[in-house]
Structure formats: C-alpha cells, structure tokens
Scaffold this active site. Structure first.
Site, PDB file in Angstrom:
ATOM      1  N   ASP A 268       0.821  -1.220   0.000  1.00 51.31           N
ATOM      2  CA  ASP A 268       0.000   0.000   0.000  1.00 51.31           C
ATOM      3  C   ASP A 268       0.855   1.270   0.000  1.00 51.31           C
ATOM      4  O   ASP A 268       1.844   1.368   0.734  1.00 51.31           O
ATOM      5  CB  ASP A 268      -0.889   0.049   1.252  1.00 51.31           C
ATOM      6  CG  ASP A 268      -1.890  -1.099   1.330  1.00 51.31           C
ATOM      7  OD1 ASP A 268      -1.623  -2.167   0.768  1.00 51.31           O
ATOM      8  OD2 ASP A 268      -2.931  -0.909   1.989  1.00 51.31           O
TER       9      ASP A 268
ATOM     10  N   HIS B   5      -1.154   4.571  -0.499  1.00 56.90           N
ATOM     11  CA  HIS B   5      -2.170   5.465   0.079  1.00 56.90           C
ATOM     12  C   HIS B   5      -1.827   6.951   0.003  1.00 56.90           C
ATOM     13  O   HIS B   5      -1.866   7.658   1.018  1.00 56.90           O
ATOM     14  CB  HIS B   5      -2.461   5.069   1.532  1.00 56.90           C
ATOM     15  CG  HIS B   5      -3.427   3.926   1.647  1.00 56.90           C
ATOM     16  ND1 HIS B   5      -4.682   3.945   1.066  1.00 56.90           N
ATOM     17  CD2 HIS B   5      -3.324   2.715   2.251  1.00 56.90           C
ATOM     18  CE1 HIS B   5      -5.306   2.803   1.318  1.00 56.90           C
ATOM     19  NE2 HIS B   5      -4.497   2.034   2.027  1.00 56.90           N
TER      20      HIS B   5
ATOM     21  N   ASP C  58      -3.962  -0.136  -3.634  1.00 56.26           N
ATOM     22  CA  ASP C  58      -4.169   0.924  -2.636  1.00 56.26           C
ATOM     23  C   ASP C  58      -3.199   2.085  -2.840  1.00 56.26           C
ATOM     24  O   ASP C  58      -2.365   2.404  -1.990  1.00 56.26           O
ATOM     25  CB  ASP C  58      -4.111   0.371  -1.202  1.00 56.26           C
ATOM     26  CG  ASP C  58      -5.434  -0.271  -0.787  1.00 56.26           C
ATOM     27  OD1 ASP C  58      -6.284  -0.521  -1.672  1.00 56.26           O
ATOM     28  OD2 ASP C  58      -5.625  -0.525   0.419  1.00 56.26           O
TER      29      ASP C  58
ATOM     30  N   ASN D   5      -8.366  -2.735  -2.760  1.00 59.53           N
ATOM     31  CA  ASN D   5      -9.770  -2.474  -2.427  1.00 59.53           C
ATOM     32  C   ASN D   5     -10.117  -0.987  -2.479  1.00 59.53           C
ATOM     33  O   ASN D   5     -11.286  -0.619  -2.586  1.00 59.53           O
ATOM     34  CB  ASN D   5     -10.140  -3.071  -1.060  1.00 59.53           C
ATOM     35  CG  ASN D   5      -9.356  -2.476   0.080  1.00 59.53           C
ATOM     36  OD1 ASN D   5      -8.119  -2.464   0.065  1.00 59.53           O
ATOM     37  ND2 ASN D   5     -10.031  -1.971   1.094  1.00 59.53           N
ATOM     38  N   HIS D   6      -9.095  -0.105  -2.447  1.00 60.92           N
ATOM     39  CA  HIS D   6      -9.374   1.337  -2.547  1.00 60.92           C
ATOM     40  C   HIS D   6      -9.467   1.820  -3.993  1.00 60.92           C
ATOM     41  O   HIS D   6      -9.843   2.967  -4.228  1.00 60.92           O
ATOM     42  CB  HIS D   6      -8.347   2.146  -1.760  1.00 60.92           C
ATOM     43  CG  HIS D   6      -8.610   2.119  -0.288  1.00 60.92           C
ATOM     44  ND1 HIS D   6      -9.217   3.164   0.392  1.00 60.92           N
ATOM     45  CD2 HIS D   6      -8.391   1.150   0.637  1.00 60.92           C
ATOM     46  CE1 HIS D   6      -9.340   2.839   1.673  1.00 60.92           C
ATOM     47  NE2 HIS D   6      -8.842   1.620   1.844  1.00 60.92           N
TER      48      HIS D   6
ATOM     49  N   HIS E 293      -3.844  -8.199  -3.675  1.00 59.88           N
ATOM     50  CA  HIS E 293      -3.880  -7.158  -2.655  1.00 59.88           C
ATOM     51  C   HIS E 293      -4.291  -7.698  -1.291  1.00 59.88           C
ATOM     52  O   HIS E 293      -3.644  -7.443  -0.279  1.00 59.88           O
ATOM     53  CB  HIS E 293      -4.837  -6.027  -3.053  1.00 59.88           C
ATOM     54  CG  HIS E 293      -4.921  -4.968  -1.998  1.00 59.88           C
ATOM     55  ND1 HIS E 293      -3.888  -4.092  -1.739  1.00 59.88           N
ATOM     56  CD2 HIS E 293      -5.885  -4.673  -1.083  1.00 59.88           C
ATOM     57  CE1 HIS E 293      -4.218  -3.302  -0.729  1.00 59.88           C
ATOM     58  NE2 HIS E 293      -5.427  -3.634  -0.312  1.00 59.88           N
TER      59      HIS E 293
ATOM     60  N   HIS F  13      -2.474  -4.786   2.122  1.00 57.35           N
ATOM     61  CA  HIS F  13      -3.798  -4.618   2.750  1.00 57.35           C
ATOM     62  C   HIS F  13      -3.813  -4.396   4.261  1.00 57.35           C
ATOM     63  O   HIS F  13      -4.839  -4.008   4.802  1.00 57.35           O
ATOM     64  CB  HIS F  13      -4.657  -5.834   2.380  1.00 57.35           C
ATOM     65  CG  HIS F  13      -6.133  -5.693   2.607  1.00 57.35           C
ATOM     66  ND1 HIS F  13      -6.841  -4.548   2.303  1.00 57.35           N
ATOM     67  CD2 HIS F  13      -7.058  -6.583   3.084  1.00 57.35           C
ATOM     68  CE1 HIS F  13      -8.124  -4.745   2.577  1.00 57.35           C
ATOM     69  NE2 HIS F  13      -8.276  -5.972   3.053  1.00 57.35           N
TER      70      HIS F  13
END
EC number: 3.1.3.16
Length: 327
Positions: free
Chosen positions: A62, A64, A90, A122-123, A171, A246
């Site tokens: 990730d 982010h 992500d 998932n984002h 992920h 994740h």
C-alpha cells in the site's frame, strides 16, 4: 496518444519535486490526467487480469497517497526502468497526495508497459475512494468528472499476478471460492468490486493466526483465513509463497504460516498516525526474496491529514485492539 500527451514531460514534472519540501503539489492539466487514465486503461485491458511475470522485480504494498514516500521507494529501489516493479494496490485515499501518486504510477505504466505492473487494491473502487479521501481530492483540485474517469480506469486493473510460476500476488488474500487460476482469468473487465465472491475476497480478505479454516472478517467484508488454508493452497497450485498487502505491519513486512505468506506495507509512518516502517520486497533471478526497509521519516517533516478526527477510521496495525469495519 503521443500527440495529446508527452509522457516524458509528465514524468519529469512529477519528479521535479524530489528533494522539495514534502507535501508540495504537482499540478498537471486535467486533460493530461485524463489521457493518463485512458491510455493506461487501454494497456490494462490489453494485458491479462492474472499477470504472469518474471523475476527479477521489486514488489511494493500500500502507498495510500503518500507521494513523497513513493519517491523514496524509487530512490531506494531504482527509478524505472532501472528496476522492474509490481505494486499490490491501494494507491489512493488517506494520504494527501493521491493524485500525484496515481499519476506517476500510471505514467510509468504507459512508458514501461512490460516492466511496470499495478494490481487493483480495495481502494481502487468508487464506493471506497468516494469516502476515504480520493473523491474529495479530485473535487478540490480538479473535477468530479475526473474522479469518474479514474473509476473507469481502476475498473480495468489486473487483480493478481504469478511470479515465475511460484509466487502468487494479490492485494488482500485468498478466497473460499478460488479453486483454479482459470476462475481469475475468467473475470471480465471493466468491473466494479462486488460485495462478495472471488474478486471481493482477492482484494479484501486477511490471514489470521487465530482462524482455523475460514472466519468472519472484522472489516465487515470478506473473510479471514488460517495457516492451513495457505498451506493447502500453495500445495495445490505448486506455489512457494503468497505475497499480499492490505494491512499495516510494524516492520513494513510480516510473515505468516511459517513464511508461506508475507504481508507488505509500503507507506511508512502511515497517515502520520503510526510508527510503522514501509517495506519493498526484492525478488532476484533465483527467486530469493530480500526486504528493503523505509524507516518512518521525521514526523515533523511528514504532515498527513488526521483522518481519524474527521470520521475516516484508519486501518489498525495487525493485532491492534481497535477493530474498524470496512476499511
């Protein structure tokens, strides 16, 4: 596409802020960003939904929206095309520079399509990034229409990768519905992320040491799975390792099930709320894996918005007591 978009110019402007004060924005034109989305979407659809890759390569978890940490990862691992990369999803939400982050990643995908790979997290899903920051960033800096263009692009991302027939990457994790790799190959794109089923699980599930078999996930989505599930999956498909992201892990990487699964998280000092390191996994030609660690930077230099106080729960590190739903 090259008439409309000068990819080298875009990459060079995105990299200009190296060494600048962290947090400095790069404002590309809206039409340039739209072109990045459209061209990369075309490439994603031209490549398989289940990628088959070859080592050597570097795998990252990730990000982010922590753009300056992404630049640090590239400084450490080598800017493309010096190294081959696989990112596990992500890219957006939570951090304050999701736009720079995703634009640089898409630009590298376009420039080095056969050496630079991005999986869906998932984002990378409208119903999630509508809430956790990316929509607001697009709306504030550009338009809602641009956010929708990103959604169309994200709906075409690949969802899993196999490195040299031995390392399975996604992920989130495994699915009780997954019995053959062909099931992943049959997923049609573009697609939204459903609330349940194989695609949902690949992006949302988590390993859990207290789970025997399959268990309920505290996120309120998908499942948890135990060490035995990991062992059986590897044996059945003749893989050696599952590599996933994740979850925040303190050292940037964390093994599970006797080193049969590894979690990678590449956003150090996550959102300025955690003291976690970030990590990148290097896989050499012989499939030997080593880890490069990004220590959390000086907190005074890295100021990320405190989403905890604006109703956006943070993803807790594994083993933390505060358990949040759907993250």
């Amino acid at each position: 596409m090259s008439d409309i978009m000068n990819i080298d110019s875009i990459i060079s402007r995105l990299l200009e802020v190296r060494g600048a004060r962290p947090g400095k924005n790069v404002q590309l034109s809206e039409s340039e960003i739209r072109s990045l989305c459209l061209k990369s979407r075309e490439i994603f659809l031209s490549q398989p939904i289940l990628l088959e890759l070859e080592a050597p390569l570097k795998i990252c978890g990730d990000i982010h929206g922590q753009y300056y940490d992404l630049l640090r990862l590239f400084e450490y691992g080598g800017f493309p095309p010096e190294s081959n990369y696989l990112f596990l999803g992500d890219y957006v939400d939570r951090g304050k520079q999701s736009l720079e982050t995703i634009c640089l990643l898409l630009a590298y995908k376009i420039k080095y399509a056969e050496n630079f790979f991005l999986l869906r997290g998932n984002h990378e899903c409208a119903s999630i990034n509508r809430i956790y920051g990316f929509y607001d960033e697009c709306k504030r800096r550009y338009t809602i229409k641009l956010w929708k263009t990103f959604t169309d692009c994200f709906n075409c991302l690949p969802v899993a990768a196999i490195v040299d027939e031995k390392i399975f990457c996604c992920h989130g994790g495994l699915s009780p519905d997954l019995s053959s790799m062909e099931q992943i190959r049959r997923i049609m794109r573009p697609t939204d992320v459903p609330d349940q089923g194989l695609l949902c699980d690949l992006l949302w599930s988590d390993p859990d040491k207290d789970t025997m078999g399959w268990g309920e996930n505290d996120r309120g989505v998908s499942f948890t799975f135990g060490a035995e599930v990991v062992g059986k999956f590897l044996q059945k498909h003749e893989f050696d390792l599952i590599c996933r992201a994740h979850q925040v892990v303190e050292d940037g990487y964390e093994f599970f099930a006797k080193r049969q699964l590894v979690t990678l998280f590449s956003a150090p000092n996550y959102c300025g709320e955690f003291d976690n390191a970030g990590a990148m996994m290097s896989v050499d030609d012989t499939l030997m894996c080593s880890f490069q660690i990004l220590k959390p930077a000086d907190k005074r230099r890295f100021v990320y918005p405190n989403f905890g106080s604006s109703g956006r729960p943070l993803t807790p590190p594994r083993g933390a007591n505060n358990k949040n739903k759907k993250k």
